[in-house]
Design an enzyme around this catalytic site. Structure first.
Site, PDB file in Angstrom:
ATOM      1  N   ASP A 152       0.829  -1.199   0.000  1.00 44.13           N
ATOM      2  CA  ASP A 152       0.000   0.000   0.000  1.00 44.13           C
ATOM      3  C   ASP A 152       0.866   1.252   0.000  1.00 44.13           C
ATOM      4  O   ASP A 152       2.055   1.211   0.351  1.00 44.13           O
ATOM      5  CB  ASP A 152      -0.866  -0.033   1.282  1.00 44.13           C
ATOM      6  CG  ASP A 152      -2.130   0.806   1.174  1.00 44.13           C
ATOM      7  OD1 ASP A 152      -2.238   1.611   0.233  1.00 44.13           O
ATOM      8  OD2 ASP A 152      -2.987   0.660   2.060  1.00 44.13           O
ATOM      9  N   ASP A 155     -11.022   1.717  -2.170  1.00 40.97           N
ATOM     10  CA  ASP A 155     -11.440   1.427  -0.798  1.00 40.97           C
ATOM     11  C   ASP A 155     -12.953   1.359  -0.688  1.00 40.97           C
ATOM     12  O   ASP A 155     -13.488   0.927   0.329  1.00 40.97           O
ATOM     13  CB  ASP A 155     -10.945   2.538   0.149  1.00 40.97           C
ATOM     14  CG  ASP A 155      -9.534   2.252   0.650  1.00 40.97           C
ATOM     15  OD1 ASP A 155      -8.976   1.204   0.296  1.00 40.97           O
ATOM     16  OD2 ASP A 155      -8.997   3.092   1.410  1.00 40.97           O
TER      17      ASP A 155
END
Ligand code: GLA
Length: 974
Positions: free
Chosen positions: A729, A796
């Protein structure tokens, strides 16, 4: 001139006619041809041993011109008896309808835009059983000759469908053979005396195996008898994967003695043949690059300019001469005109080049204009390099072109051959010229955090469209991808119309421009963003830009999507053929509250659902109680994991799943041991405040010591426990573009190069580890990272309705087999919207299915239903992950529908979604595209049978009643 393939498809049985124009030159060629036919006839005897042989010149089955690649003869001559046959076959179901012909499917004519053709050969009257590979004599091994299809070698071949292979050999005494195993190690293989025959199945029929490629010079498939060199997917235990190499589509295997050997590799649907990626060097220093469905032409003029001539559908070599004499292309028709991509392959700042140029440098003496002339050209395989050198300074730009199936890759190497420094102010990868059209409509993927990849279409007016990221990563606002077409809104433009598209394989700040001149010609540039860029090129060094990829489709966005997916699957992603696992990720279930007991409880439930990979997200490492601390210290939190991650990993694996963890290697929390030890390892200006974002700084991966540290830290983490996967990430942008190192290059460039280096080295050390790319969702989903990551976390936002729109856009640029999608709790934490489980699953099943809900709180009924959805997904996932996507309806506020057709055509998965009841609609009629009109498809749930023609012309009726209605219809070809 290519022969018309269509004429070879008619039902007939006659010798292969070689078109006169195919015969390169007179007698010599005739002689060579005679020899070749003689060789082929010799082969025939061997063929007889395996199946019914065919005569050289025969047309087998329905079409199957006897195909013989000229190179086929060579190994046979050099090694008597060592000839190789490539057998092509069709699933018998395709033949049964054809009055006893077990022949071949369609081969579209070349004028269909050079789209891939399916080629196959069978034997009339001998249906091939699905599982008959163990039995002898059903297949015929046909030789394959791309030239006979109008394709010049090297042709690109792709096996589609499941693949069977059989090897038969005869040898008077038996003996030993030199072989090379899949890892390239040499070995010996024993084989039995004459008559021995080994055969087996390489890929099981059905949907659980991806296609296997046979590409030029790639080793592919194959197995043979003998111990020691095992191949996992060999089912019969006889052995062995020989490492076979294909050269120009010919499978070869070195033989030591004079025995016969026939490899008969039978793809159930045949070979997908692309137009040959080839580069022709023509008179007048012109080059014609021909890939799958496109051509690109350029020429060096006598004055040393490198002129652009063509990018678009396939053209013939003779056409290039016409383009060369096309005066309209000349620059300089009036005082105000500026050379651009239509006249120059590289538009380098200088002189009247006052529009968007692709290259701008500053020499040590302050001169900022370039004056380049073509110096040399070189062709190597599918790659062309043209070197342009400055007429005054020791500086050169090498333009690279590489044909990759239906894509053209371009990049530039900038070389400082002198002893004075040069600064690159702008160094795009390339400029692309699109031809004149009365109207241009751009399609791109715009968005924002949690709303990535929204399909956006706008008509262009004269002026410049700029898509870019200045954030150090590709970002959420747009993807480095752009498509341009004539924008015929009357149709959906899915099935017709020329489309040009360009992408950039770069995981940092990027810039794409599309500049429409008033004369209707369009110029696209793609490259590293020149925003704040001053990239030094010290004496004696060079710098290579990232790759920009151009894909042309003659027949609309369906074809464009197919081409991008094929390119990504074939040339970009790691483990292209591996089925992606069903994932469970615990982020939304536990957020930062990561404790082994609760993770294990989730793991048990995830395993019971059928998950195959369990990933512990953020929160497992030292000091990570919330966002404020811990990033940078990649050691497990001692209180939660006193013995490290291994016990949890072991337990997860004992449950039958693989184990993965989340990391954010490029970031560092100020409250971390790493930052305390190395406060200078972040990007910062000495006199300015440091920008915190999500309470982290960005580590200066431009620095070799930081790169080395990260490789070591990740290596230690991956060695500390059996970790199979990393979610990699990055949750902040690059803001202060300074590493503080003297003489360093531009941080904008070097950070990305550092990221690639660390990732590559980690992958090298831990080749078993799979990587998911994430940057606050879909902030880093470009082709550069996708060449290093098995898939992407596209957003997300796990709201299943929002996801439909995100996924709809995503799949324009990327293959669904890189698109992770989780089923989470309802309502989702970001949108608070309530959506039924069924809709959530169906939405996620259109990509890589994952589950991310708090399973500890799911009801037994939901868990049971979820397990069924997972099982259902596994039955269709090869179709979803490797199949052909068709968008049947894409308005997210109304009905969204899409279908996937399995690579072998045997299964279709149709998804339909309607978020709310509108206009009393209860059913929708979905006209399916890409099916075989003559085939019959059965609904796997109801048994209802439809003809392909009905599904295409009338449509599949799908009931969508009530709010959040969704349906998955699986059709099996029977
Ligand atoms: C980012 C990712 C999420 C999750 C969190 C963890 O936002 O996109 O999926 O991993 O970080 O902090």
């Amino acid at each position: 001139m290519a022969p018309q393939v269509a004429t070879q498809l008619e039902h007939r049985r006659e010798p292969l006619v070689v078109q006169p124009e195919q015969q390169v030159a007179g007698r010599q060629l005739a002689q060579a041809e005679a020899e070749r036919v003689a060789q082929l006839r010799r082969h025939r005897t061997h063929l007889d041993g395996v199946g019914r042989g065919v005569q050289a010149g025969d047309v087998v089955g329905r079409q199957a011109p006897l195909l013989a690649h000229p190179d086929l003869a060579a190994p046979a001559a050099a090694e008597p008896g060592g000839g190789v046959e490539l057998g092509l076959g069709l699933d018998h179901r395709a033949h049964d309808r054809r009055a006893g012909h077990t022949g071949v499917d369609e081969i579209p004519a070349p004028e269909s835009g050079g789209r891939p053709a399916v080629v196959g050969a069978g034997l009339a009257g001998e249906p091939v059983q699905r599982d008959d590979v163990g039995g002898a004599g059903h297949r015929v091994a046909d030789r394959f000759e791309p030239a006979a299809l109008g394709l010049e070698p090297p042709a690109q071949l792709q096996l589609v469908g499941s693949v069977h292979a059989r090897v038969a050999h005869s040898d008077p005494v038996g003996g030993e053979d030199d072989v090379v195993d899949a890892a390239g190690r040499p070995g010996r293989r024993r084989f039995a005396p004459d008559g021995a025959r080994q055969h087996g199945r390489l890929h099981r029929p059905g949907h659980d195996r991806p296609p296997v490629r046979i590409g030029q010079n790639e080793h592919v498939v194959g197995f043979g008898p003998g111990p020691g060199i095992g191949r996992r997917d060999h089912p019969h235990g006889v052995g062995v994967a020989d490492r076979l190499r294909t050269r120009h589509g010919v499978v070869s295997c070195r033989r030591r003695r004079d025995e016969t050997l026939t490899w008969n590799i039978v793809p159930r649907l045949g070979l997908r043949v692309a137009d040959p990626p080839s580069i022709l060097h023509l008179p007048d220093d012109a080059f014609l690059l021909r890939g799958d469905g496109f051509a690109y032409a350029l020429a060096v003029t006598p004055g040393g300019d490198l002129r652009h001539l063509h990018w678009g559908g396939p053209i013939e070599p003779a056409d290039v001469g016409v383009l060369l004499t096309d005066d309209a292309r000349e620059f300089g028709s009036n005082t105000w005109s500026s050379p651009r991509a239509h006249t120059e392959e590289l538009v380098a700042h200088g002189g009247r080049r006052l529009d968007e140029s692709a290259l701008k440098v500053e020499f040590a003496d302050g001169v900022r204009a370039l004056d380049l002339a073509a110096e040399s050209t070189a062709v190597s395989g599918d790659e062309l390099t043209v070197r342009l050198a400055d007429r005054h300074y020791p500086f050169a730009a090498e333009l690279h072109y590489r044909v990759r199936g239906g894509a053209l890759e371009r990049w530039t190497t900038l070389v400082n051959d002198g002893d004075a420094p040069i600064v690159l102010d702008r160094a795009y990868s390339a400029g692309w010229a699109l031809p004149w059209q009365p109207r241009w409509v751009a399609t791109w993927l715009a968005g924002a955090y949690a709303a990535e990849t929204q399909l956006t279409r706008r008509e262009l007016g004269p002026g410049r469209l700029v898509l870019e990221s200045r954030r150090g990563i590709p970002g959420h606002a747009a993807q480095p991808w752009l498509a341009l077409d004539a924008g015929d809104e009357a149709r959906a433009s899915d099935e017709a119309g020329a489309v040009w598209s360009v992408a950039l394989a770069w995981s940092g700040s990027w810039r794409l421009t599309a500049e429409l001149a008033a004369d209707g010609r369009l110029h696209v540039t793609a490259g590293v963003n020149d925003f704040d860029l001053r990239h030094p090129l010290p004496p004696g060094t060079s710098w290579t830009t990232p790759v920009t990829v151009g894909v042309f489709a003659a027949a609309g966005h369906d074809e464009l999507t197919d081409r991008w997916h094929a390119y990504e699957r074939t040339h970009v992603v790691p483990r292209p053929d591996a089925v992606r696992p069903v994932l469970y990720n615990s982020w939304e279930a536990t957020f930062f509250d990561v404790r082994p007991e609760s993770q294990l409880e989730l793991a048990r439930r995830a395993a019971a659902l059928g998950a195959e990979l369990f990933v512990v997200d953020d929160g497992w490492f030292a000091g990570r109680e919330d966002e404020s601390a811990g990033v940078g210290d990649w050691t497990p939190d001692r209180s939660a994991f006193p013995d490290g991650l291994k016990p949890l990993a072991d337990e997860v694996q004992a449950l039958g799943m693989r184990f993965g963890v989340w990391v954010e290697p490029e970031a560092v929390s100020p409250d971390s041991d790493l930052f305390r030890a190395h406060p200078d390892w972040i990007y910062q200006w000495p006199t300015r405040p440091r920008t915190l974002a999500r309470q982290t700084h960005l580590l200066a991966l431009s620095r070799p010591d930081v790169r080395a540290h990260l490789v070591q830290a990740l290596d230690a983490l991956l060695s500390s426990a059996p970790i199979d996967a990393l979610k990699w990430d990055l949750n902040r942008p690059l803001t202060e573009a300074s590493s503080g190192l003297e003489g360093a290059g531009s941080v904008w460039v070097e950070h990305v190069e550092g990221f690639y280096e660390v990732l590559d080295r980690v992958r090298e050390r831990h080749p078993g580890v799979w990587i998911e790319s994430c940057a606050s969702g879909g902030g880093r989903a470009d082709l550069g990272v996708l060449s290093r990551a098995e898939w992407v976390w596209p957003s997300d936002n796990t709201d299943a309705l929002e996801r439909l729109a995100i996924q709809h856009g995503y799949a324009y640029a990327h293959s669904p087999h890189t698109m992770m999608a989780w089923v989470t709790d309802s309502p989702t934490y970001l949108t608070k919207r309530e959506i039924p489980l069924r809709f959530r699953f169906h939405s996620a099943m259109t990509g890589l299915l994952g589950v991310g809900g708090n399973l500890a709180e799911w009801s037994d009924a939901d868990l049971a239903a979820a397990a069924e959805y997972v099982a259902q997904y596994k039955r269709i996932r090869a179709t979803v992950q490797f199949g052909t996507l068709r968008r049947l309806s894409g308005a997210p506020d109304d009905v969204t529908a899409l279908s996937y057709l399995a690579p072998d055509g045997a299964q279709v998965a149709v998804f339909a979604f309607a978020p709310s009841v509108r206009r009393l609609r209860r059913t929708v009629l979905l006209r399916l595209r890409g099916l075989d009109p003559a085939a019959v498809y059965a609904d796997a749930a109801t048994g209802t049978r439809y003809s392909g023609a009905l599904l295409h012309h009338h449509g599949l009726r799908v009931a969508l009643t009530g709010d959040y209605a969704s349906e998955l219809v699986v059709l099996d070809r029977i």
